[in-house]
Design a protein around this motif. Structure first.
Motif, PDB file in Angstrom:
ATOM      1  N   LEU A  84      67.927  37.835  63.163  1.00 26.99           N
ATOM      2  CA  LEU A  84      69.282  37.471  62.740  1.00 26.99           C
ATOM      3  C   LEU A  84      69.512  35.973  62.899  1.00 26.99           C
ATOM      4  N   VAL A  85      68.995  35.406  63.975  1.00 27.44           N
ATOM      5  CA  VAL A  85      69.119  33.959  64.191  1.00 27.44           C
ATOM      6  C   VAL A  85      68.401  33.200  63.079  1.00 27.44           C
ATOM      7  N   ALA A  86      67.200  33.650  62.735  1.00 30.13           N
ATOM      8  CA  ALA A  86      66.446  32.994  61.667  1.00 30.13           C
ATOM      9  C   ALA A  86      67.175  33.112  60.329  1.00 30.13           C
ATOM     10  N   LEU A  87      67.768  34.273  60.076  1.00 27.36           N
ATOM     11  CA  LEU A  87      68.535  34.473  58.845  1.00 27.36           C
ATOM     12  C   LEU A  87      69.724  33.520  58.808  1.00 27.36           C
ATOM     13  N   ASN A  88      70.417  33.416  59.906  1.00 28.34           N
ATOM     14  CA  ASN A  88      71.558  32.504  60.008  1.00 28.34           C
ATOM     15  C   ASN A  88      71.134  31.052  59.780  1.00 28.34           C
ATOM     16  N   GLU A  89      69.985  30.683  60.318  1.00 26.02           N
ATOM     17  CA  GLU A  89      69.497  29.314  60.136  1.00 26.02           C
ATOM     18  C   GLU A  89      69.221  29.012  58.670  1.00 26.02           C
ATOM     19  N   ARG A  90      68.809  30.013  57.930  1.00 26.22           N
ATOM     20  CA  ARG A  90      68.500  29.814  56.524  1.00 26.22           C
ATOM     21  C   ARG A  90      69.740  29.778  55.648  1.00 26.22           C
ATOM     22  N   CYS A  91      70.680  30.741  55.921  1.00 22.10           N
ATOM     23  CA  CYS A  91      71.819  30.842  55.008  1.00 22.10           C
ATOM     24  C   CYS A  91      73.060  30.110  55.507  1.00 22.10           C
ATOM     25  N   GLY A  92      73.164  29.932  56.823  1.00 23.70           N
ATOM     26  CA  GLY A  92      74.294  29.204  57.383  1.00 23.70           C
ATOM     27  C   GLY A  92      75.536  30.031  57.617  1.00 23.70           C
ATOM     28  N   HIS A  93      75.543  31.288  57.159  1.00 27.14           N
ATOM     29  CA  HIS A  93      76.744  32.118  57.244  1.00 27.14           C
ATOM     30  C   HIS A  93      76.694  33.068  58.442  1.00 27.14           C
ATOM     31  N   THR A  94      77.809  33.704  58.723  1.00 27.49           N
ATOM     32  CA  THR A  94      77.893  34.650  59.830  1.00 27.49           C
ATOM     33  C   THR A  94      77.013  35.873  59.559  1.00 27.49           C
ATOM     34  N   VAL A  95      76.256  36.253  60.565  1.00 25.77           N
ATOM     35  CA  VAL A  95      75.369  37.416  60.467  1.00 25.77           C
ATOM     36  C   VAL A  95      75.785  38.437  61.519  1.00 25.77           C
ATOM     37  N   HIS A  96      75.891  39.693  61.108  1.00 31.04           N
ATOM     38  CA  HIS A  96      76.279  40.768  62.024  1.00 31.04           C
ATOM     39  C   HIS A  96      75.200  41.843  62.080  1.00 31.04           C
ATOM     40  N   LEU A  97      75.198  42.591  63.200  1.00 31.64           N
ATOM     41  CA  LEU A  97      74.413  43.811  63.340  1.00 31.64           C
ATOM     42  C   LEU A  97      75.364  44.882  63.858  1.00 31.64           C
ATOM     43  N   ALA A  98      75.325  46.073  63.248  1.00 30.30           N
ATOM     44  CA  ALA A  98      76.265  47.134  63.621  1.00 30.30           C
ATOM     45  C   ALA A  98      75.551  48.473  63.721  1.00 30.30           C
ATOM     46  N   VAL A  99      76.125  49.383  64.531  1.00 30.44           N
ATOM     47  CA  VAL A  99      75.602  50.743  64.671  1.00 30.44           C
ATOM     48  C   VAL A  99      76.764  51.734  64.570  1.00 30.44           C
ATOM     49  N   TYR A 100      76.417  52.988  64.332  1.00 25.81           N
ATOM     50  CA  TYR A 100      77.409  54.071  64.253  1.00 25.81           C
ATOM     51  C   TYR A 100      77.325  54.883  65.535  1.00 25.81           C
ATOM     52  N   GLU A 101      78.418  54.932  66.294  1.00 28.33           N
ATOM     53  CA  GLU A 101      78.449  55.655  67.567  1.00 28.33           C
ATOM     54  C   GLU A 101      79.794  56.346  67.745  1.00 28.33           C
ATOM     55  N   GLY A 103      81.681  58.280  66.098  1.00 27.88           N
ATOM     56  CA  GLY A 103      82.664  58.236  65.026  1.00 27.88           C
ATOM     57  C   GLY A 103      83.171  56.855  64.678  1.00 27.88           C
ATOM     58  N   GLU A 104      82.600  55.813  65.293  1.00 31.17           N
ATOM     59  CA  GLU A 104      82.995  54.440  64.991  1.00 31.17           C
ATOM     60  C   GLU A 104      81.772  53.615  64.621  1.00 31.17           C
ATOM     61  N   VAL A 105      82.010  52.582  63.839  1.00 36.83           N
ATOM     62  CA  VAL A 105      80.973  51.594  63.558  1.00 36.83           C
ATOM     63  C   VAL A 105      81.311  50.351  64.361  1.00 36.83           C
ATOM     64  N   LEU A 106      80.368  49.934  65.209  1.00 31.68           N
ATOM     65  CA  LEU A 106      80.613  48.838  66.136  1.00 31.68           C
ATOM     66  C   LEU A 106      79.658  47.686  65.883  1.00 31.68           C
ATOM     67  N   TYR A 107      80.173  46.467  65.993  1.00 29.70           N
ATOM     68  CA  TYR A 107      79.305  45.301  65.981  1.00 29.70           C
ATOM     69  C   TYR A 107      78.591  45.214  67.324  1.00 29.70           C
ATOM     70  N   ILE A 108      77.264  45.077  67.308  1.00 31.36           N
ATOM     71  CA  ILE A 108      76.524  44.925  68.557  1.00 31.36           C
ATOM     72  C   ILE A 108      75.857  43.557  68.655  1.00 31.36           C
ATOM     73  N   ARG A 206      65.457  57.065  58.677  1.00 34.58           N
ATOM     74  CA  ARG A 206      66.909  57.107  58.820  1.00 34.58           C
ATOM     75  C   ARG A 206      67.449  55.739  59.230  1.00 34.58           C
ATOM     76  N   VAL A 207      68.685  55.462  58.826  1.00 37.36           N
ATOM     77  CA  VAL A 207      69.321  54.187  59.136  1.00 37.36           C
ATOM     78  C   VAL A 207      69.788  54.203  60.593  1.00 37.36           C
ATOM     79  N   VAL A 208      69.283  53.272  61.388  1.00 40.49           N
ATOM     80  CA  VAL A 208      69.659  53.185  62.801  1.00 40.49           C
ATOM     81  C   VAL A 208      70.648  52.055  63.059  1.00 40.49           C
ATOM     82  N   ALA A 209      70.736  51.124  62.130  1.00 44.00           N
ATOM     83  CA  ALA A 209      71.659  49.993  62.262  1.00 44.00           C
ATOM     84  C   ALA A 209      71.817  49.365  60.876  1.00 44.00           C
ATOM     85  N   ALA A 210      72.753  48.431  60.766  1.00 45.43           N
ATOM     86  CA  ALA A 210      72.948  47.713  59.503  1.00 45.43           C
ATOM     87  C   ALA A 210      73.236  46.255  59.827  1.00 45.43           C
TER      88      ALA A 210
END
Length: 255
Positions: A84-101, A103-108, A206-210
């Motif tokens: 994610l850090v490398a992606l941010n360095e390339r694009c410059g924009h905010t990068v998030h990672l989230a999971v489903y727990e 009944g909610e989707v949370l930024y981790i 299966r999708v474990v995160a997004a």
């Protein structure tokens, strides 16, 4: 790797195909039956294989317990963060990672934009589940009955004129996300914020995160954001490969 260890490890994927008798194991390994028997006995003593009443061998419960324990101890955030850090360095924009727990989707995880305009999202905070790109990816991967049940019990706040209006519209969008393998939120939560997301998958597919790239439309338009989708998807694939152990840990995706 020693020859004995190599042979023992080759037995496990063979039995993953289904139970096999001593002759079949020996033939697959191209060894004498006495050698195959010694290997099978050792694996049996450690619970890795089990001998059935029909004298065929199958994978043992100890192996499944270890696999489950290993999966539970995997930290997708720790694995994903350098990517994610490398992606941010390339694009410059905010990068998030989230999971489903629960009944909610949370930024981790979150890597801040280099631009002055920042997003208010915070690690540990639930996302707007009916509009966020990461939420769409995580919910789209649920089995159809569960996906429908979740959609029908959600509320659908009208954050903006582009917000998802109801369960029928949400399910239709989830079907599209499931088919194409990526998701967007173009002003659905905030008129000024656009987002694209891609899934992180485990060994079973299966999708474990997004993960996602988000940016204000004063910084980048939707067309330019979509141009970053291939980079985002490569990042998600690299995280998936490392998380699932399908390849050696790759370096973070860079230009």
């Amino acid at each position: 790797m020693s020859q004995t260890v190599d042979r023992a490890l080759r037995i496990l994927p063979l039995l993953a195909e289904g139970p096999a008798n001593l002759e079949q194991v020996a033939a697959r390994l191209d060894v004498h039956k006495s050698t195959a028997l010694r290997l099978l006995r050792t694996l049996h003593e450690h619970g890795m294989v089990y001998r059935q009443q029909d004298q065929r061998y199958r994978l043992g419960t100890r192996l499944f317990a270890l696999a489950q324990q290993a999966a539970e101890n995997l930290d997708v955030r720790e694995i994903a963060h350098p990517h994610l850090v490398a992606l941010n360095e390339r694009c410059g924009h905010t990068v998030h990672l989230a999971v489903y727990e629960d009944g909610e989707v949370l930024y981790i995880d979150k890597v801040e934009s280099r631009y002055p305009v920042r997003m208010y999202s915070r690690i540990g905070k639930p996302v707007a589940i009916t509009v966020a790109a990461v939420a769409k990816l995580l919910l789209a991967d649920l089995p159809e009955p569960e996906r429908r049940a979740v959609a029908e019990r959600l509320d659908y706040p009208a954050y903006t004129s582009r917000s998802t209006p109801d369960a029928a519209a949400f399910l239709k969008e989830l079907a599209t996300v499931r088919e194409q393998g990526w998701a967007t939120d173009f002003g659905g939560h905030e008129e000024s914020i656009n987002c694209v997301g891609a899934p992180v998958r485990g060994t079973d597919g299966r999708v474990v995160a997004a993960c996602s790239i988000s940016a204000p439309n004063v910084v980048v338009g939707t067309g330019e954001l979509l141009e970053l989708l291939p980079l985002l998807r490569r990042t998600a694939e690299a995280v998936s490969a490392e998380y699932s152990g399908t390849t050696p840990p790759p370096p973070p995706v860079r230009k």
